[in-house]
Design an enzyme around this catalytic site. Structure first.
Site, short mmCIF file in Angstrom:
data_model
loop_
_atom_site.label_atom_id
_atom_site.label_comp_id
_atom_site.label_asym_id
_atom_site.label_seq_id
_atom_site.Cartn_x
_atom_site.Cartn_y
_atom_site.Cartn_z
N HIS A 1 -7.26 -4.76 9.87
CA HIS A 1 -6.90 -4.51 8.56
C HIS A 1 -5.70 -5.01 8.54
CE1 HIS A 1 -4.82 -0.48 8.93
NE2 HIS A 1 -4.04 -1.01 9.66
N ASN B 1 -7.38 -3.01 14.78
CA ASN B 1 -9.26 -3.33 14.36
C ASN B 1 -9.32 -3.89 13.48
OD1 ASN B 1 -7.48 -1.95 11.74
ND2 ASN B 1 -9.24 -0.28 11.55
N GLU C 1 -9.65 -2.32 5.16
CA GLU C 1 -10.16 -1.47 6.65
C GLU C 1 -11.74 -2.51 7.35
OE1 GLU C 1 -8.50 0.28 8.43
OE2 GLU C 1 -8.05 2.20 7.52
N ASP D 1 0.96 -1.20 0.01
CA ASP D 1 -0.17 0.47 -0.08
C ASP D 1 0.70 1.60 -0.20
OD1 ASP D 1 0.81 -0.47 2.43
OD2 ASP D 1 -0.69 -0.46 3.46
P1 PGA Z 1 2.00 -1.65 13.17
O1 PGA Z 1 1.07 -1.77 11.73
O2 PGA Z 1 2.87 -2.68 12.31
O3 PGA Z 1 2.86 -0.18 12.85
O4 PGA Z 1 1.12 -1.84 14.55
C1 PGA Z 1 0.35 -2.49 11.13
C2 PGA Z 1 -0.67 -2.41 10.29
O5 PGA Z 1 -1.42 -1.11 10.44
O6 PGA Z 1 -0.80 -2.83 9.39
#
Ligand code: PGA
Length: 245
Positions: free
Chosen positions: A138, A136, A143, A67
Site C-alpha cells: 500500500h 502489502n 490498499e 492520510d
Molecule cells: P511504516 O509504514 O513506515 O510504519 O513501515 C509505512 C506504510 O505503511 O506506508
C-alpha cells in the site's frame, strides 16, 4: 528513477532529509506531501537538526499529509496530527496554519474528502511527496484492491494493515478500521516522489514495487510510471532486489 541504497536506517534518514532540504532551499514555498509511520521518523529528526543548525527555513513551506485515521481526535496520541506535531512541526518554524491533515473527526466523509481534495488543488498540487510502503504494497492507505481510488477517499483498512499497525496500540481492537487517504491520482500528480524503504520486512514489497507487474493488487507498482521518483532504501530493504536482479 533514482535509487540510493544506504548502509542502514540512520544513513537512509540523513539522505532523505538532505533531499527534502534541497527541495526547500530551491523552492522555499514548496508544498511538501508528508507521511507518517515508523520509516520517516529519522528523516524528521534530521530535518529538525538541519533547522536548528539554520540550514533550512520552513517559514514559507506548506505541508499536506497523506492520510489520517477516521474517528480519532487530533489530540489523541495515536492520531497522525499528533505524530506530525510531535515529530516535526513543533520543532521547526513552519506555520501551524500551513500544515494540513484530514480531520479524523469529520462527521461527513464525502464532505471531508472533497474539502481535502479541493485543498490539494487550491495549493497548486504537491511539489514533493514523501512516501513509505506497506508490506502489502500500500501507499498512503491505498490498499491492494480490484480498483484504486483516484482522489481523497475514506477507506476500510485491510486486515494486514490493521495487524501491522496494532503495534502502536494497546490491543488490536483499538486500531481504527477506517482512514481518510489521498488517492493514487493525488499521489501520482506530485512533481516529485521520494519513497523511503527500510528493513528486511519491506524487501519483497520493494522488489514488487519496482519490478513486479503494474497492478491494483499492488498499489505501489503504479510508482513505476512516475516521471520523477527517487527511492532511498537501506541495504536490508534492498536485499531481495540485490539477490534477484
Ligand atoms: P511504516 O509504514 O513506515 O510504519 O513501515 C509505512 C506504510 O505503511 O506506508
Amino acid at each position: 528513477m533514482k535509487v540510493y541504497v544506504t548502509k542502514n536506517y540512520e544513513d537512509l534518514s540523513k539522505k532523505a532529509a538532505t533531499i527534502i532540504l534541497s527541495q526547500v532551499v530551491l523552492n522555499p514555498y514548496s508544498v511538501l506531501g508528508l507521511a507518517t509511520g515508523s520509516t520517516p521518523i529519522g528523516t524528521y529528526k534530521y530535518l529538525v537538526e538541519f533547522y536548528k543548525n539554520k540550514e533550512i527555513d520552513f517559514s514559507n513551506v506548506i505541508s499536506i499529509n497523506l492520510d489520517e485515521y477516521k474517528g480519532i481526535a487530533s489530540e489523541n496520541n495515536q492520531s497522525y496530527r499528533y505524530f506530525m506535531d510531535n515529530h516535526l512541526f513543533k520543532h521547526i518554524n513552519i506555520k501551524m496554519e500551513n500544515t494540513y491533515i484530514p480531520d479524523g473527526l469529520a462527521s461527513d466523509d464525502d464532505k471531508e474528502c472533497k474539502r481535502y481534495n479541493d485543498l490539494i488543488t487550491s495549493l497548486g498540487g504537491i511539489d514533493l511527496q514523501l512516501l513509505g510502503i506497506g508490506v502489502n504494497g500500500h501507499i498512503g492507505f491505498n490498499e491492494p484492491s480490484e480498483y484504486l481510488e483516484k482522489y481523497v477517499h475514506c477507506v476500510a483498512l485491510s486486515q494486514s494493515t490493521i495487524d501491522v499497525n496494532s503495534r502502536f496500540f494497546n490491543n488490536i481492537d483499538e486500531v481504527p478500521k477506517y482512514a481518510y487517504s489521498m488517492g493514487v491520482k493525488n499521489i501520482m500528480s506530485s512533481n516529485k516522489i521520494l519513497l523511503l524503504v527500510s528493513g528486511k520486512s519491506k524487501a519483497k514489497a520493494l522488489y514488487d514495487c519496482l519490478y513486479g507487474p503494474i497492478t491494483t493488487m499492488n498499489p505501489s507498482s503504479i510508482l513505476q510510471l512516475h516521471k520523477d521518483l527517487t527511492i532511498v532504501s537501506d541495504e536490508d530493504a534492498f536485499s531481495v532486489i540485490k539477490q534477484k536482479v
